[in-house]
Design a protein around this motif. Structure first.
Motif, PDB file in Angstrom:
ATOM      1  N   ILE A   1     102.548  -9.339 218.767  1.00  0.00           N
ATOM      2  CA  ILE A   1     101.347  -8.727 218.574  1.00  0.00           C
ATOM      3  C   ILE A   1     100.624  -9.296 217.146  1.00  0.00           C
ATOM      4  O   ILE A   1      99.626  -9.555 217.067  1.00  0.00           O
ATOM      5  CB  ILE A   1     101.212  -7.099 218.230  1.00  0.00           C
ATOM      6  CG1 ILE A   1     101.554  -6.710 219.569  1.00  0.00           C
ATOM      7  CG2 ILE A   1     100.108  -6.506 217.848  1.00  0.00           C
ATOM      8  CD1 ILE A   1     101.922  -5.286 219.711  1.00  0.00           C
TER       9      ILE A   1
ATOM     10  N   LEU B   1      97.321 -11.362 216.885  1.00  0.00           N
ATOM     11  CA  LEU B   1      96.339 -10.957 215.927  1.00  0.00           C
ATOM     12  C   LEU B   1      95.885 -12.178 214.810  1.00  0.00           C
ATOM     13  O   LEU B   1      94.830 -12.423 214.433  1.00  0.00           O
ATOM     14  CB  LEU B   1      96.557  -9.892 215.456  1.00  0.00           C
ATOM     15  CG  LEU B   1      96.577  -8.435 216.055  1.00  0.00           C
ATOM     16  CD1 LEU B   1      97.214  -7.369 215.471  1.00  0.00           C
ATOM     17  CD2 LEU B   1      95.175  -8.276 216.734  1.00  0.00           C
ATOM     18  N   GLU B   2      96.855 -12.566 214.173  1.00  0.00           N
ATOM     19  CA  GLU B   2      96.646 -13.631 213.536  1.00  0.00           C
ATOM     20  C   GLU B   2      96.015 -14.866 213.889  1.00  0.00           C
ATOM     21  O   GLU B   2      94.898 -15.472 213.295  1.00  0.00           O
ATOM     22  CB  GLU B   2      97.936 -14.225 212.687  1.00  0.00           C
ATOM     23  CG  GLU B   2      98.729 -13.168 211.755  1.00  0.00           C
ATOM     24  CD  GLU B   2     100.058 -13.900 211.450  1.00  0.00           C
ATOM     25  OE1 GLU B   2     100.621 -14.640 211.944  1.00  0.00           O
ATOM     26  OE2 GLU B   2     100.372 -13.294 210.310  1.00  0.00           O
TER      27      GLU B   2
ATOM     28  N   ASP C   1      92.486 -12.156 212.392  1.00  0.00           N
ATOM     29  CA  ASP C   1      92.313 -10.538 212.141  1.00  0.00           C
ATOM     30  C   ASP C   1      93.337 -10.608 210.595  1.00  0.00           C
ATOM     31  O   ASP C   1      94.454 -10.902 210.676  1.00  0.00           O
ATOM     32  CB  ASP C   1      93.367  -9.816 212.921  1.00  0.00           C
ATOM     33  CG  ASP C   1      93.071  -8.248 212.716  1.00  0.00           C
ATOM     34  OD1 ASP C   1      92.771  -7.880 211.379  1.00  0.00           O
ATOM     35  OD2 ASP C   1      93.217  -7.481 213.634  1.00  0.00           O
TER      36      ASP C   1
ATOM     37  N   ALA D   1      96.467  -8.037 210.317  1.00  0.00           N
ATOM     38  CA  ALA D   1      97.612  -8.322 211.541  1.00  0.00           C
ATOM     39  C   ALA D   1      98.886  -7.518 211.189  1.00  0.00           C
ATOM     40  O   ALA D   1      99.630  -7.490 212.564  1.00  0.00           O
ATOM     41  CB  ALA D   1      97.695  -9.895 211.637  1.00  0.00           C
TER      42      ALA D   1
ATOM     43  N   ARG E   1      98.127  -1.618 216.732  1.00  0.00           N
ATOM     44  CA  ARG E   1      97.722  -2.983 216.697  1.00  0.00           C
ATOM     45  C   ARG E   1      97.576  -3.399 217.976  1.00  0.00           C
ATOM     46  O   ARG E   1      96.728  -4.341 218.336  1.00  0.00           O
ATOM     47  CB  ARG E   1      98.751  -3.566 215.769  1.00  0.00           C
ATOM     48  CG  ARG E   1      98.458  -3.411 214.277  1.00  0.00           C
ATOM     49  CD  ARG E   1      99.337  -4.372 213.404  1.00  0.00           C
ATOM     50  NE  ARG E   1     100.916  -3.700 213.716  1.00  0.00           N
ATOM     51  CZ  ARG E   1     101.729  -4.624 213.921  1.00  0.00           C
ATOM     52  NH1 ARG E   1     101.744  -5.841 214.129  1.00  0.00           N
ATOM     53  NH2 ARG E   1     103.116  -3.952 213.909  1.00  0.00           N
TER      54      ARG E   1
ATOM     55  N   ARG F   1      94.318  -2.674 219.319  1.00  0.00           N
ATOM     56  CA  ARG F   1      93.225  -3.450 218.903  1.00  0.00           C
ATOM     57  C   ARG F   1      93.273  -4.747 219.415  1.00  0.00           C
ATOM     58  O   ARG F   1      92.299  -5.661 219.764  1.00  0.00           O
ATOM     59  CB  ARG F   1      93.571  -3.521 217.404  1.00  0.00           C
ATOM     60  CG  ARG F   1      92.449  -4.171 216.595  1.00  0.00           C
ATOM     61  CD  ARG F   1      92.467  -3.928 215.173  1.00  0.00           C
ATOM     62  NE  ARG F   1      93.320  -4.536 214.401  1.00  0.00           N
ATOM     63  CZ  ARG F   1      94.442  -4.126 213.765  1.00  0.00           C
ATOM     64  NH1 ARG F   1      94.466  -2.772 213.713  1.00  0.00           N
ATOM     65  NH2 ARG F   1      95.362  -4.934 213.157  1.00  0.00           N
ATOM     66  N   LEU F   2      94.543  -5.461 219.612  1.00  0.00           N
ATOM     67  CA  LEU F   2      94.421  -6.829 220.398  1.00  0.00           C
ATOM     68  C   LEU F   2      93.898  -6.708 221.674  1.00  0.00           C
ATOM     69  O   LEU F   2      93.199  -7.798 221.943  1.00  0.00           O
ATOM     70  CB  LEU F   2      95.908  -7.212 220.430  1.00  0.00           C
ATOM     71  CG  LEU F   2      96.442  -8.526 220.928  1.00  0.00           C
ATOM     72  CD1 LEU F   2      95.659  -9.620 220.126  1.00  0.00           C
ATOM     73  CD2 LEU F   2      98.113  -8.851 221.270  1.00  0.00           C
TER      74      LEU F   2
ATOM     75  N   TYR G   1      90.101  -6.952 221.260  1.00  0.00           N
ATOM     76  CA  TYR G   1      89.618  -8.137 220.809  1.00  0.00           C
ATOM     77  C   TYR G   1      89.795  -9.036 221.930  1.00  0.00           C
ATOM     78  O   TYR G   1      88.433  -9.706 222.260  1.00  0.00           O
ATOM     79  CB  TYR G   1      90.616  -8.584 219.683  1.00  0.00           C
ATOM     80  CG  TYR G   1      90.259  -8.300 218.491  1.00  0.00           C
ATOM     81  CD1 TYR G   1      89.411  -7.294 217.998  1.00  0.00           C
ATOM     82  CD2 TYR G   1      91.390  -8.387 217.387  1.00  0.00           C
ATOM     83  CE1 TYR G   1      89.233  -6.836 216.878  1.00  0.00           C
ATOM     84  CE2 TYR G   1      91.436  -7.605 216.107  1.00  0.00           C
ATOM     85  CZ  TYR G   1      90.212  -6.905 215.630  1.00  0.00           C
ATOM     86  OH  TYR G   1      90.240  -6.443 214.730  1.00  0.00           O
TER      87      TYR G   1
END
Length: 247
Positions: A113, A117-118, A122, A125, A133, A136-137, A140
């Motif tokens: 994750i 995210l990185e 984000d 992250a 998270r 959220r991922l 996105y």
């Protein structure tokens, strides 16, 4: 068979002819950007493009699998494709048609994750619970960044080197994530270990099918004439791409 001689450098947008007019020392770095696109490269590249484009119309995630030994050009091929789909910055969001990331080692859910995210840019992250998270991922990928294609390299990191055990929790999370977001995927890894990772999860294997194998050029003494001609073609294409001035 090759990128056109007018292939543009990602930073300067100079054509091949422009590069040839530069002073000697300024031409040397452009050699690093050369790409000789042979038939198997073109076949895989075309399949990847088709997989990417079908995301908008397919009911199931469109996925493909690329394996081969170290140094065969797997990552280079994928990065060349990703370079053609840079981030699109708007006033409200950053759209990312193609996201490319490297499987972390060890490949657990938390690290996966974080890495994804990185890759999306984000800044948070590492902040929040794994569940928060993860949600959220997904948001996105599906809504904010509208990701069309995920390229995940080094799939063999799903193998625990200490005991040669497949990290099933991480692979199950990845399978669920792909199915939930319906994102098109290219997974890349070393031939034996990466195939073992995919084949160990029947639901994941069903998404990918047989892998494409990218291998380096080898001299085949049993087909010496054909091998010699292929090598000569390769040298001719290299000569066309080199930023050299000809009198």
């Amino acid at each position: 068979m090759i990128d056109p001689e007018s292939e543009r450098d990602a930073q300067t947008n100079l054509t091949h002819e422009d590069i040839c007019q530069l002073p000697h020392l300024e031409r040397i770095p452009y050699v690093e950007h050369m790409r000789v696109r042979y038939p198997l490269w073109e076949q895989i590249y075309t399949k990847l493009h088709r997989c990417h484009q079908r995301k908008a119309i397919a009911a199931e995630p469109q996925c493909m699998f690329l394996v081969g030994p170290t140094g065969a050009g797997k990552t280079t091929l994928a990065a060349s494709y990703a370079l053609k789909y840079p981030a699109i910055f708007t006033e409200t969001v950053t759209l990312r048609p193609v996201v490319m990331a490297t499987t972390p080692s060890p490949a657990n859910v938390n690290n996966l994750i974080m890495v994804l995210l990185e890759a999306l840019g984000d800044p948070g992250a590492t902040k929040g619970t794994i569940g928060a998270r993860g949600r959220r991922l997904v948001r996105y990928f599906k809504e904010s960044c509208t990701v069309e294609l995920l390229i995940l390299d080094e799939l063999q990191h799903f193998v625990d080197r200490d005991n040669q055990r497949i990290l099933h929790n991480a692979s199950n999370w990845l399978k669920t994530f792909v199915k939930e977001t319906k994102v098109s995927c290219l997974f890349i890894g070393l031939q034996d270990d990466a195939e073992e990772v995919v084949n160990s999860n029947p639901q994941l294997a069903r998404l990918f099918g047989d892998p494409y194998v990218l291998a380096p050029f080898e001299w085949d003494e049993t087909k010496a004439d054909k091998t010699r001609e292929v090598f000569r073609d390769f040298l001719r294409e290299i000569e066309k791409l080199l930023p050299l001035k000809w009198c």
